[in-house]
Write an enzyme that holds these catalytic residues in place. Structure first.
Site, PDB file in Angstrom:
ATOM      1  N   GLY A   1     107.945 -51.778   5.249  1.00 36.65           N
ATOM      2  CA  GLY A   1     106.921 -52.923   5.346  1.00 36.65           C
ATOM      3  C   GLY A   1     107.146 -53.431   3.400  1.00 36.65           C
ATOM      4  O   GLY A   1     108.039 -53.605   3.416  1.00 36.65           O
ATOM      5  N   ASN A   2     105.359 -53.909   3.358  1.00 33.22           N
ATOM      6  CA  ASN A   2     106.425 -54.812   2.465  1.00 33.22           C
ATOM      7  C   ASN A   2     105.691 -53.779   0.601  1.00 33.22           C
ATOM      8  O   ASN A   2     106.509 -53.831  -0.181  1.00 33.22           O
ATOM      9  CB  ASN A   2     104.126 -55.463   2.182  1.00 33.22           C
ATOM     10  CG  ASN A   2     104.139 -56.611   3.064  1.00 33.22           C
ATOM     11  OD1 ASN A   2     104.929 -57.147   3.269  1.00 33.22           O
ATOM     12  ND2 ASN A   2     103.247 -56.621   3.336  1.00 33.22           N
TER      13      ASN A   2
ATOM     14  N   CYS B   1      95.435 -47.775  -4.007  1.00 34.74           N
ATOM     15  CA  CYS B   1      96.253 -49.121  -5.325  1.00 34.74           C
ATOM     16  C   CYS B   1      94.998 -48.871  -6.090  1.00 34.74           C
ATOM     17  O   CYS B   1      94.990 -49.363  -7.589  1.00 34.74           O
ATOM     18  CB  CYS B   1      96.432 -50.366  -4.363  1.00 34.74           C
ATOM     19  SG  CYS B   1      95.178 -50.841  -3.336  1.00 34.74           S
TER      20      CYS B   1
ATOM     21  N   ALA C   1      96.907 -56.429   3.186  1.00 36.38           N
ATOM     22  CA  ALA C   1      96.428 -55.760   3.526  1.00 36.38           C
ATOM     23  C   ALA C   1      96.884 -55.881   4.663  1.00 36.38           C
ATOM     24  O   ALA C   1      96.544 -56.757   5.366  1.00 36.38           O
ATOM     25  CB  ALA C   1      94.909 -55.849   3.269  1.00 36.38           C
TER      26      ALA C   1
ATOM     27  N   PRO D   1      99.723 -53.720   8.349  1.00 35.54           N
ATOM     28  CA  PRO D   1      98.553 -52.654   8.507  1.00 35.54           C
ATOM     29  C   PRO D   1      98.475 -51.231   8.327  1.00 35.54           C
ATOM     30  O   PRO D   1      97.341 -50.338   8.637  1.00 35.54           O
ATOM     31  CB  PRO D   1      99.818 -53.082  10.532  1.00 35.54           C
ATOM     32  CG  PRO D   1     101.043 -53.643  10.015  1.00 35.54           C
ATOM     33  CD  PRO D   1     100.446 -53.957   8.490  1.00 35.54           C
ATOM     34  N   GLY D   2      99.501 -51.020   7.554  1.00 39.61           N
ATOM     35  CA  GLY D   2      99.145 -49.034   7.285  1.00 39.61           C
ATOM     36  C   GLY D   2      97.675 -49.291   5.801  1.00 39.61           C
ATOM     37  O   GLY D   2      96.955 -48.449   6.151  1.00 39.61           O
TER      38      GLY D   2
ATOM     39  N   ARG E   1      95.432 -51.311   6.666  1.00 42.20           N
ATOM     40  CA  ARG E   1      94.194 -51.516   7.358  1.00 42.20           C
ATOM     41  C   ARG E   1      93.911 -50.218   7.851  1.00 42.20           C
ATOM     42  O   ARG E   1      92.916 -50.118   7.779  1.00 42.20           O
ATOM     43  CB  ARG E   1      94.208 -52.257   8.119  1.00 42.20           C
ATOM     44  CG  ARG E   1      94.127 -53.764   7.366  1.00 42.20           C
ATOM     45  CD  ARG E   1      94.885 -55.279   8.146  1.00 42.20           C
ATOM     46  NE  ARG E   1      94.513 -56.194   7.211  1.00 42.20           N
ATOM     47  CZ  ARG E   1      94.031 -57.376   7.378  1.00 42.20           C
ATOM     48  NH1 ARG E   1      92.432 -56.498   7.563  1.00 42.20           N
ATOM     49  NH2 ARG E   1      93.609 -58.246   7.269  1.00 42.20           N
TER      50      ARG E   1
ATOM     51  N   ASN F   1      97.656 -55.098  -5.620  1.00 40.47           N
ATOM     52  CA  ASN F   1      97.193 -53.644  -5.320  1.00 40.47           C
ATOM     53  C   ASN F   1      98.289 -53.158  -4.591  1.00 40.47           C
ATOM     54  O   ASN F   1      98.517 -52.155  -4.937  1.00 40.47           O
ATOM     55  CB  ASN F   1      96.656 -54.273  -4.278  1.00 40.47           C
ATOM     56  CG  ASN F   1      96.954 -55.081  -3.131  1.00 40.47           C
ATOM     57  OD1 ASN F   1      97.227 -56.385  -3.170  1.00 40.47           O
ATOM     58  ND2 ASN F   1      96.944 -54.659  -1.809  1.00 40.47           N
TER      59      ASN F   1
END
Length: 312
Positions: A11-12, A128, A160, A162-163, A165, A287
């Site tokens: 992911g990001n 973060c 923000a 999925p992880g 959240r 973050n």
């Protein structure tokens, strides 16, 4: 000589970390990225950059030929998944740098205790908000005891995923615990705000520390020195305005949070902004950038320590 590393999570955060290792690190070499979505942009980007990939998670990672030489694994997934990942990787003798709030290993905030857990098999990068604010709590605590430390991390809802959240509950608990254990506050509290404003806002953090008196000039100098230490690996980290000091009347409810010691209660307020380097993520996602930057700095220190010990 480089130390080979891998990332779990496409992911990001995992993708930004991969790019940071490729672009910035002279001592780490990323050889594999594992995800669970075969169509993720992170895995596609890794393949374009000639990094081995798997969409079968940690089980797929350990089957890759490249995994044989991996010494460090970054976990950029979720707190729940990390428990399984740690179990698998610990059995195989790999060191894990955990970017989730699982907190199975000791907390590490590079400018505060970055040299304390260099031999640990699993280190936790807190959150973060923790990476942005705990250095400030520690800076105040270095001058005068912090009886209560409260942080508010405000991030763009766009940054923000999925992880993040899924980890909201763990965020508050883990950050509050690390404010105490690493920052040195007698009591800590953490709040996170997901701001839906458009255009997206850069990460902002507010730190409140309650102390008993204290040399305001010395506190300010300590905070400014700490900001410079964080800027060494997160250039977009900065004070948004001057450090503020407010005297608290003894009958104010806040005074009860600084009930021990002598002297008049004093609230120290610090306002921060964290702009990302935009290696993969947009600049407003400070973050996520501070997490990947802290993880990179931590792994580099641990790898250097291992090489030094091996040379003895």
């Amino acid at each position: 000589m480089t130390t080979k590393v891998a990332v779990i999570g496409s992911g990001n955060i995992g993708t930004d970390l991969m790019i940071k290792v490729l672009r910035l690190s002279e001592t780490l070499e990323i050889v594999a990225v594992a995800g669970i979505d075969p169509d993720s942009d992170g895995l596609a980007r890794a393949r374009r950059l000639k990094v081995a990939t798997t969409h079968e998670g940690v089980e797929g990672l350990v089957k890759l030929d490249e995994f044989a030489d991996v010494e460090y694994v970054f976990d950029a997934t979720s707190a729940g998944a990390h428990h399984h990942h740690d179990e698998v990787l610990r059995a195989l003798g790999r060191t894990v740098v955990d970017l989730t709030p699982a907190a199975l290993g000791p907390y590490v905030v590079p400018p505060v205790n970055g040299d304390t857990h260099l031999s640990a098999h699993n280190v936790n990068m807190v959150t973060c908000g923790g990476q942005a604010t705990i250095p400030i709590v520690a800076a105040v605590n270095a001058v005068t005891p912090v009886h209560y430390g409260e942080i508010v991390a405000s991030i763009s809802s766009r940054s923000a995923g999925p992880g993040t959240r899924a980890n909201i509950d763990e965020f508050t608990a883990t950050t509050a615990s690390a404010i105490e254990q690493v920052g040195g506050a007698a009591r800590g509290k953490a709040i996170i705000v997901l701001n839906p404003a458009e255009p997206p806002l850069i990460m902002r953090d507010t730190v409140h520390c309650l102390v008993r008196d204290g040399d305001t000039a010395a506190i300010t100098a300590s905070i400014e020195a700490m900001v410079a230490r964080v800027q060494a690996y997160v250039p977009g980290y900065r004070l948004k305005q001057q450090v503020q000091f407010d005297r608290i009347a003894t009958d104010d409810p806040l005074a009860a949070l600084a009930s021990s010691g002598t002297g008049e209660p004093l609230k120290v307020s610090v306002f921060l902004e964290v702009e990302g380097a935009a290696h993969y993520l947009p600049a407003y996602a400070g973050n996520l950038d501070i997490m990947t930057s802290a993880a990179l700095r931590t792994a580099e220190r641990m790898a250097a320590h291992d090489l030094t010990e091996a040379a003895k």
